[in-house]
Design a protein around this motif. Structure first.
Motif, PDB file in Angstrom:
ATOM      1  N   GLY A  62      30.181   1.532 -64.817  1.00 50.55           N
ATOM      2  CA  GLY A  62      29.284   0.649 -64.080  1.00 50.55           C
ATOM      3  C   GLY A  62      29.502  -0.810 -64.427  1.00 50.55           C
ATOM      4  O   GLY A  62      29.545  -1.687 -63.547  1.00 50.55           O
ATOM      5  N   VAL A  63      29.648  -1.107 -65.723  1.00 44.86           N
ATOM      6  CA  VAL A  63      29.876  -2.487 -66.159  1.00 44.86           C
ATOM      7  C   VAL A  63      31.198  -3.017 -65.613  1.00 44.86           C
ATOM      8  O   VAL A  63      31.280  -4.158 -65.133  1.00 44.86           O
ATOM      9  CB  VAL A  63      29.851  -2.561 -67.705  1.00 44.86           C
ATOM     10  N   THR A  64      32.240  -2.195 -65.682  1.00 43.44           N
ATOM     11  CA  THR A  64      33.553  -2.611 -65.173  1.00 43.44           C
ATOM     12  C   THR A  64      33.498  -2.873 -63.680  1.00 43.44           C
ATOM     13  O   THR A  64      34.106  -3.838 -63.178  1.00 43.44           O
ATOM     14  CB  THR A  64      34.609  -1.535 -65.473  1.00 43.44           C
ATOM     15  N   PHE A  65      32.771  -2.033 -62.952  1.00 48.05           N
ATOM     16  CA  PHE A  65      32.625  -2.212 -61.502  1.00 48.05           C
ATOM     17  C   PHE A  65      31.997  -3.575 -61.201  1.00 48.05           C
ATOM     18  O   PHE A  65      32.470  -4.317 -60.328  1.00 48.05           O
ATOM     19  CB  PHE A  65      31.769  -1.090 -60.927  1.00 48.05           C
ATOM     20  N   LEU A  66      30.951  -3.928 -61.931  1.00 51.89           N
ATOM     21  CA  LEU A  66      30.270  -5.201 -61.695  1.00 51.89           C
ATOM     22  C   LEU A  66      31.162  -6.387 -62.039  1.00 51.89           C
ATOM     23  O   LEU A  66      31.216  -7.375 -61.288  1.00 51.89           O
ATOM     24  CB  LEU A  66      28.981  -5.250 -62.519  1.00 51.89           C
ATOM     25  N   ILE A  67      31.857  -6.310 -63.165  1.00 50.95           N
ATOM     26  CA  ILE A  67      32.740  -7.412 -63.550  1.00 50.95           C
ATOM     27  C   ILE A  67      33.873  -7.572 -62.543  1.00 50.95           C
ATOM     28  O   ILE A  67      34.215  -8.692 -62.136  1.00 50.95           O
ATOM     29  CB  ILE A  67      33.305  -7.172 -64.966  1.00 50.95           C
ATOM     30  N   ALA A  68      34.455  -6.434 -62.116  1.00 54.78           N
ATOM     31  CA  ALA A  68      35.559  -6.489 -61.159  1.00 54.78           C
ATOM     32  C   ALA A  68      35.115  -7.082 -59.827  1.00 54.78           C
ATOM     33  O   ALA A  68      35.825  -7.902 -59.227  1.00 54.78           O
ATOM     34  CB  ALA A  68      36.138  -5.089 -60.951  1.00 54.78           C
ATOM     35  N   ALA A  69      33.932  -6.684 -59.366  1.00 55.86           N
ATOM     36  CA  ALA A  69      33.464  -7.116 -58.045  1.00 55.86           C
ATOM     37  C   ALA A  69      32.868  -8.523 -58.061  1.00 55.86           C
ATOM     38  O   ALA A  69      33.154  -9.338 -57.174  1.00 55.86           O
ATOM     39  CB  ALA A  69      32.436  -6.119 -57.511  1.00 55.86           C
ATOM     40  N   LEU A  70      32.066  -8.830 -59.072  1.00 54.70           N
ATOM     41  CA  LEU A  70      31.327 -10.096 -59.062  1.00 54.70           C
ATOM     42  C   LEU A  70      32.101 -11.254 -59.674  1.00 54.70           C
ATOM     43  O   LEU A  70      31.969 -12.400 -59.219  1.00 54.70           O
ATOM     44  CB  LEU A  70      29.993  -9.917 -59.811  1.00 54.70           C
ATOM     45  N   ILE A  71      32.907 -10.982 -60.708  1.00 52.83           N
ATOM     46  CA  ILE A  71      33.613 -12.067 -61.394  1.00 52.83           C
ATOM     47  C   ILE A  71      35.062 -12.172 -60.937  1.00 52.83           C
ATOM     48  O   ILE A  71      35.543 -13.262 -60.617  1.00 52.83           O
ATOM     49  CB  ILE A  71      33.523 -11.878 -62.921  1.00 52.83           C
ATOM     50  N   PHE A  72      35.759 -11.035 -60.881  1.00 47.79           N
ATOM     51  CA  PHE A  72      37.158 -11.079 -60.458  1.00 47.79           C
ATOM     52  C   PHE A  72      37.313 -10.934 -58.937  1.00 47.79           C
ATOM     53  O   PHE A  72      38.433 -10.893 -58.433  1.00 47.79           O
ATOM     54  CB  PHE A  72      37.954  -9.998 -61.193  1.00 47.79           C
ATOM     55  N   LYS A  73      36.189 -10.828 -58.236  1.00 47.86           N
ATOM     56  CA  LYS A  73      36.143 -10.868 -56.777  1.00 47.86           C
ATOM     57  C   LYS A  73      36.934  -9.751 -56.102  1.00 47.86           C
ATOM     58  O   LYS A  73      37.507  -9.945 -55.029  1.00 47.86           O
ATOM     59  CB  LYS A  73      36.649 -12.226 -56.252  1.00 47.86           C
ATOM     60  N   LEU A  74      36.992  -8.598 -56.749  1.00 44.66           N
ATOM     61  CA  LEU A  74      37.618  -7.446 -56.093  1.00 44.66           C
ATOM     62  C   LEU A  74      36.689  -6.996 -54.971  1.00 44.66           C
ATOM     63  O   LEU A  74      35.516  -6.712 -55.210  1.00 44.66           O
ATOM     64  CB  LEU A  74      37.815  -6.305 -57.095  1.00 44.66           C
TER      65      LEU A  74
END
Length: 524
Positions: A46-58
């Motif tokens: 869940g944390v990785t999903f949020l970082i990938a989507a919100l910060i790295f803009k995946l």
């Protein structure tokens, strides 16, 4: 990489620290917070999903597709192999074959050193290749205790011996999984398998000497030197040949069988001049007719035969694009994303093991498919959580790869310059110490190793193989391994004592892998 930004903060340090959050959090969950692995993996997904989507803009569809792709690969082929391998092992036990098999090994010699070579080393490696997941340490430690070894001594020896086989456990999954990670430099599982032959044979050849030294000192090595040389040379050479020419799947199974068989034949002509015997606590071993022993080994002969066929290049070409059996590979897009996934229905290694299972059921007297199916459901019930955990971790790995998080971590690690190959195995050691699994370690860290190697101009397959080798050295003392070994020999509560007995050998072997990897990096 599907993310539009590799460095979202325009600052390598800040971006890499952000990308490292899932890994650091995962390790904290397992150590500081003492969470179960499945919960730690789910939280970090869940944390990785949020970082990938919100910060790295995946993009969200690609992020969701990454998780789905990881889950599919976790179940097929990885979960498929695990279930089939353990199912075959359970059938061997339930049908009574395994008891005969164990007795056939334990009854070859009454010398403790020879028994250690046969059971602690060879049989340990065989079970690691056939089943993995703690099975070899538990079974071999118990068997050594039943023969007269001290409990903690037996556990320690089996843990150390496992360092020669952990890289290729459960039909080679730790190395095979690297082929599913889309590593930088187009590194394949076969590339990694080949380069393990530069490091692991040195360790493999040395470990039997170390085991006998720990049991009986230099005198023991002198007394049984011919037997040690038979085991070390045959196991080491045959494993190196298999990893280079066939791949990781049979790299534990065939060499261990060859070493056991060669030592058994050798002992018909040679005996130690001075025997090292057990005390009165030794359990008498039942003798079985040769024909019954041969039948008892049949599940694993079949396993080796079918997996060998599945590993042959000529067989694999049948399933390649344009091949006559290419239709058995189902490729499909993951809805809503640009990603695709595939299911190799027949060419998957799990199918080879399934054939060994079915043949064993058909040929086992009085067994039948009803019992076989009951063991299958039992295997599923026991292993669905570890398989689900692997799915979560593969989902994390896919998210980090497609979001560019792995790339920025690799770039950050590459700033250590030419010193990084010296440190690369330590990353693998940490991964296995924390997760207890070389599979999980390679899933998490192999992409970073490959990326860093590409940036540095080092062979990425070399650093991925170093990640594997370094990780195996941590299996000697990972909390999971220690707990299994202590419980198996009835010494629960003495895990700290067992850790103290083993830790220096883990560090010593790791130091060798680090230095040797650095030397190899100068030439590759």
């Amino acid at each position: 990489m599907l993310s539009p930004s590799l460095n979202p903060f325009d600052n390598l340090l800040l971006s890499s620290l952000t990308a490292a959050v899932p890994i650091v959090l995962f390790l904290l969950c397992l150590t500081v917070f003492k969470m179960k692995g499945i919960y730690a993996a789910f939280l970090n997904l869940g944390v990785t999903f949020l970082i990938a989507a919100l910060i790295f803009k995946l993009p969200l569809p690609e992020a969701a597709g990454s998780v789905v792709q990881g889950a599919i690969q976790g179940m097929w082929p990885i979960g498929y192999i695990i279930v089939m391998a353990v199912w075959l092992y359970k059938i061997s036990v339930e049908s009574g074959k395994f008891e005969v098999l164990r007795a056939s090994i334990g009854g070859i010699s009454n010398d403790k050193r020879i028994q250690l070579l046969l059971i602690g080393f060879c049989f340990n490696a065989f079970l690691e290749g056939a089943a993995g997941f703690g099975v070899p340490i538990a079974i071999c430690a118990v068997l050594l205790v039943s023969l007269g070894f001290k409990p903690l001594e037996a556990a320690m020896l089996c843990l150390i011996a496992n360092g020669a086989s952990g890289a290729f456990g459960a039909i080679g999954i730790p190395v095979a999984i690297t082929g599913t990670l889309n590593l930088e430099g187009n590194v394949t599982a076969m590339d990694v398998s080949v380069l393990t032959a530069l490091t692991l044979p040195i360790i493999n050849f040395t470990i039997p000497f170390l085991l006998i030294f720990l049991l009986n000192g230099l005198k023991g090595i002198k007394d049984v030197l011919p037997a040690i040389l038979v085991v070390s040379s045959i196991y080491t050479i045959s494993q190196a040949i298999i990893t280079v020419f066939l791949g990781p799947e049979l790299a534990d199974i065939i060499p261990s069988l060859m070493a056991m068989g060669a030592l058994a034949l050798f002992l018909r002509k040679w005996k130690p001049k001075h025997l090292l015997l057990h005390g009165e606590q030794q359990t008498e071993i039942k003798k079985y007719p040769l024909q019954e022993v041969i039948k008892a080994w049949s599940p694993f002969y079949l396993l080796s035969l079918f997996v060998l066929i599945w590993s042959l290049p000529a067989f694999k070409t049948l399933f390649a694009e344009g091949g006559p059996l290419a239709f058995t590979k189902i490729t499909f897009p993951i809805p809503g994303s640009s990603l695709i996934s595939a299911l190799d229905l027949v060419s998957a290694t799990g199918t080879a093991i399934l054939l060994a299972v079915l043949t064993t059921i058909l040929t086992a007297k009085g067994f039948g498919f009803a019992k076989g199916f009951a063991l299958f459901t039992k295997t599923i019930s026991e292993f669905w959580i570890p398989i689900l955990m692997i799915c979560f971790i593969l989902g994390i790995a896919k998210l980090m790869t497609y979001a560019g998080m792995t790339a920025v971590l690799g770039e950050a690690m590459a700033t250590t310059g030419g010193a990084f190959p010296l440190l690369a195995p330590i990353l693998g050691w940490i991964g296995v110490f924390m997760t207890g699994s070389v599979v999980n370690n390679n899933t998490l860290f192999a992409p970073m190793q490959a990326t860093a190697a590409t940036i540095l101009g080092t062979n990425p397959a070399l650093l991925v193989s170093a990640n594997t080798a370094g990780g195996v050295m941590a299996k000697l003392i990972s909390p999971q391994s220690i707990a299994i070994a202590a419980a198996a020999v009835g010494e629960t509560g003495k895990e700290a004592d067992l850790m103290k007995m083993t830790i220096k050998y883990s560090f010593g072997l790791l130091a060798f892998v680090c230095v040797w990897t650095f030397i190899l990096s100068l030439f590759f």
